[in-house]
Scaffold this motif. Structure first.
Motif, PDB file in Angstrom:
ATOM      1  N   ILE A 165       0.855  -1.181   0.000  1.00 39.64           N
ATOM      2  CA  ILE A 165       0.000   0.000   0.000  1.00 39.64           C
ATOM      3  C   ILE A 165       0.891   1.231   0.000  1.00 39.64           C
ATOM      4  CG2 ILE A 165      -1.792   1.289   1.223  1.00 39.64           C
ATOM      5  CD1 ILE A 165      -2.627  -1.334   2.564  1.00 39.64           C
ATOM      6  N   SER A 166       0.742   2.065  -1.011  1.00 41.89           N
ATOM      7  CA  SER A 166       1.496   3.310  -1.083  1.00 41.89           C
ATOM      8  C   SER A 166       0.495   4.445  -1.201  1.00 41.89           C
ATOM      9  CB  SER A 166       2.438   3.305  -2.299  1.00 41.89           C
ATOM     10  OG  SER A 166       3.136   4.539  -2.396  1.00 41.89           O
ATOM     11  N   CYS A 167       0.386   5.260  -0.152  1.00 46.49           N
ATOM     12  CA  CYS A 167      -0.629   6.312  -0.162  1.00 46.49           C
ATOM     13  C   CYS A 167      -0.379   7.283   0.983  1.00 46.49           C
ATOM     14  CB  CYS A 167      -2.037   5.714  -0.028  1.00 46.49           C
ATOM     15  SG  CYS A 167      -2.334   4.892   1.548  1.00 46.49           S
ATOM     16  N   THR A 197       6.819  10.535   7.401  1.00 43.51           N
ATOM     17  CA  THR A 197       5.414  10.251   7.678  1.00 43.51           C
ATOM     18  C   THR A 197       5.245   9.540   9.011  1.00 43.51           C
ATOM     19  OG1 THR A 197       4.858  10.118   5.339  1.00 43.51           O
ATOM     20  CG2 THR A 197       3.376   8.997   6.865  1.00 43.51           C
ATOM     21  N   HIS A 198       4.206   9.942   9.751  1.00 45.03           N
ATOM     22  CA  HIS A 198       3.845   9.273  11.002  1.00 45.03           C
ATOM     23  C   HIS A 198       2.416   8.761  10.874  1.00 45.03           C
ATOM     24  CE1 HIS A 198       7.461  10.656  13.069  1.00 45.03           C
ATOM     25  NE2 HIS A 198       7.245  11.856  12.545  1.00 45.03           N
ATOM     26  N   PHE A 199       2.209   7.492  11.195  1.00 46.41           N
ATOM     27  CA  PHE A 199       0.871   6.929  11.141  1.00 46.41           C
ATOM     28  C   PHE A 199       0.029   7.439  12.303  1.00 46.41           C
ATOM     29  CE2 PHE A 199       3.140   3.336   8.950  1.00 46.41           C
ATOM     30  CZ  PHE A 199       2.521   3.514   7.730  1.00 46.41           C
ATOM     31  N   SER A 200      -1.259   7.547  12.043  1.00 41.13           N
ATOM     32  CA  SER A 200      -2.181   7.868  13.132  1.00 41.13           C
ATOM     33  C   SER A 200      -2.250   6.679  14.082  1.00 41.13           C
ATOM     34  CB  SER A 200      -3.574   8.159  12.566  1.00 41.13           C
ATOM     35  OG  SER A 200      -4.132   6.972  11.995  1.00 41.13           O
ATOM     36  N   GLU A 201      -2.744   6.941  15.280  1.00 38.96           N
ATOM     37  CA  GLU A 201      -2.844   5.868  16.273  1.00 38.96           C
ATOM     38  C   GLU A 201      -3.747   4.739  15.775  1.00 38.96           C
ATOM     39  OE1 GLU A 201      -4.148   5.203  20.974  1.00 38.96           O
ATOM     40  OE2 GLU A 201      -4.280   7.191  20.041  1.00 38.96           O
ATOM     41  N   ILE A 219       7.565  -1.693   6.608  1.00 37.49           N
ATOM     42  CA  ILE A 219       7.525  -0.319   6.093  1.00 37.49           C
ATOM     43  C   ILE A 219       8.711  -0.124   5.155  1.00 37.49           C
ATOM     44  CG2 ILE A 219       7.434   2.140   6.677  1.00 37.49           C
ATOM     45  CD1 ILE A 219       5.129   0.537   7.868  1.00 37.49           C
ATOM     46  N   VAL A 220       8.456   0.439   3.966  1.00 39.27           N
ATOM     47  CA  VAL A 220       9.527   0.769   3.026  1.00 39.27           C
ATOM     48  C   VAL A 220       9.356   2.212   2.585  1.00 39.27           C
ATOM     49  CG1 VAL A 220       9.771  -1.623   2.238  1.00 39.27           C
ATOM     50  CG2 VAL A 220       8.251  -0.053   0.994  1.00 39.27           C
ATOM     51  N   HIS A 221      10.379   2.746   1.908  1.00 41.03           N
ATOM     52  CA  HIS A 221      10.373   4.154   1.521  1.00 41.03           C
ATOM     53  C   HIS A 221      10.629   4.366   0.037  1.00 41.03           C
ATOM     54  CE1 HIS A 221      10.315   4.659   5.801  1.00 41.03           C
ATOM     55  NE2 HIS A 221      11.525   4.162   5.941  1.00 41.03           N
ATOM     56  N   LEU A 239       2.254  15.174   1.190  1.00 38.91           N
ATOM     57  CA  LEU A 239       3.193  16.159   0.664  1.00 38.91           C
ATOM     58  C   LEU A 239       4.170  16.540   1.774  1.00 38.91           C
ATOM     59  CD1 LEU A 239       1.084  18.548  -1.597  1.00 38.91           C
ATOM     60  CD2 LEU A 239       2.824  16.902  -2.291  1.00 38.91           C
ATOM     61  N   THR A 240       5.247  15.781   1.898  1.00 40.28           N
ATOM     62  CA  THR A 240       6.258  16.073   2.901  1.00 40.28           C
ATOM     63  C   THR A 240       7.078  17.282   2.473  1.00 40.28           C
ATOM     64  OG1 THR A 240       7.837  14.616   1.842  1.00 40.28           O
ATOM     65  CG2 THR A 240       6.398  13.626   3.482  1.00 40.28           C
TER      66      THR A 240
END
Length: 332
Positions: A165-167, A197-201, A219-221, A239-240
């Motif tokens: 999943i890439s989003c 990016t930080h995931f929500s809880e 997790i990959v980048h 948009l980092t």
């Protein structure tokens, strides 16, 4: 007009579905796909009205529910038109009165709104079933059902599949998909995100839940690290600061060719990948048009299959069959 049942009348979250509910929807969708949506039409004396309340613009979801209703022999109406409706105007209805009015004229409501709690408000106000067609950055349960059905139809049993999943980490369809996957855990789930990016809880809890069920979560980048998976579900990224600075410099060609989250035909061909590419659309640069001619590209087939899933959801809900998942019984 009394509700058919006190709990489970609405589809507001993917958590509203139990494992039997999910199996039922997949089976209904498959039956409808096999007959191309034929043979399941409603008798003339049992035709229903599906009202669409889209306070946000939509192409596939809105048209998808309209087509699904029509193919089942029902009727679909636009219940909100910002240029014609008086809701919210100085001499018009307030929001609750508007919903109560529409609920007396229709048999089911589909709501999309930028505010996350609006669909829950509509469900409390309306005695008829309500479907969440997207609520802010929270959830999009029917899109998640569509994605899951596509994977099953295109690749087979989920327990043997690897999914990337890439989003955007706030993508509502992706969170809903994670909630559904707890009923059909894949062999492997890989999230492709920017290091910033930080995931929500809630997303992290969903990923941890899959890991506890035996799914290998990583997790990959870089999107190229996803091309050894069975399925890649891709949409635009956050948009980092790095991406923002690239876009602001006007160096878009460089962004498309070098950005680690943009998928191009060259990247697919270089890796000799047979990964199926899905995208809920619209795309915003993350999926280059060069991919469209490759056999990996299945996102327009995804649109076709979406019709059967929405038909299955409407068929079940208009028959008054309640959802039996945890959210349906835990919601106040």
């Amino acid at each position: 007009m009394a509700p058919n049942h006190p709990f489970g009348k609405d589809l507001l979250s993917a958590a509203d579905l139990s494992a039997p509910d999910l199996i039922d929807i997949m089976a209904r969708s498959r039956r409808l796909a096999q007959t191309d949506g034929q043979g399941g039409g409603a008798a003339s004396n049992s035709r229903k009205i599906v009202a669409n309340l889209f306070f946000q613009r939509s192409t596939r979801t809105k048209l998808g529910f309209e087509v699904a209703a029509l193919r089942l022999g029902h009727r679909s109406i636009d219940a909100y038109d910002p240029e014609r409706n008086r809701v919210g105007s100085s001499n018009g209805d307030n929001f609750p009165d508007h919903i109560r009015t529409i609920a007396q004229l229709a048999d089911l409501l589909v709501i999309r709104h930028s505010e996350e709690l609006k669909c829950h408000e509509v469900a409390r106000l309306a005695p008829v079933p309500v479907i969440n067609g997207g609520n802010g950055s929270d959830e999009h349960p029917t899109q998640a059902l569509i994605d899951l059905f596509c994977m099953l139809e295109m690749k087979g049993s989920m327990d043997k599949l690897s999914l990337a999943i890439s989003c955007d980490s706030r993508a509502r369809y992706a969170y809903s998909l994670l909630l559904l996957l707890k009923h059909m855990p894949p062999k492997r789930v890989t999230y492709c995100v920017d290091p910033e990016t930080h995931f929500s809880e809630k997303t992290q809890l969903a990923l941890d839940g899959l890991a506890a069920l035996g799914t290998k979560v990583s997790i990959v980048h870089d999107i190229e690290e996803c091309l050894d998976h069975d399925v890649l579900n891709i949409q635009t990224q956050d948009l980092t600061s790095k991406v923002k600075s690239t876009l602001e410099s006007g160096d878009l060609p460089s962004y498309v060719e070098k950005d680690p989250f943009v998928l191009t035909a060259d990247k697919i061909l270089k890796s000799r990948s047979d990964t199926i590419i899905l995208n809920p659309l619209p795309r915003q640069g993350e999926l280059d048009a060069s991919c469209d001619a490759l056999p990996n590209a299945r996102y327009f087939e995804q649109v076709k299959l979406s019709s059967y899933v929405r038909m299955a959801v409407l068929e079940r809900m208009l028959a008054g069959i309640p959802w039996t998942g945890s959210a349906a019984f835990g919601r106040a």
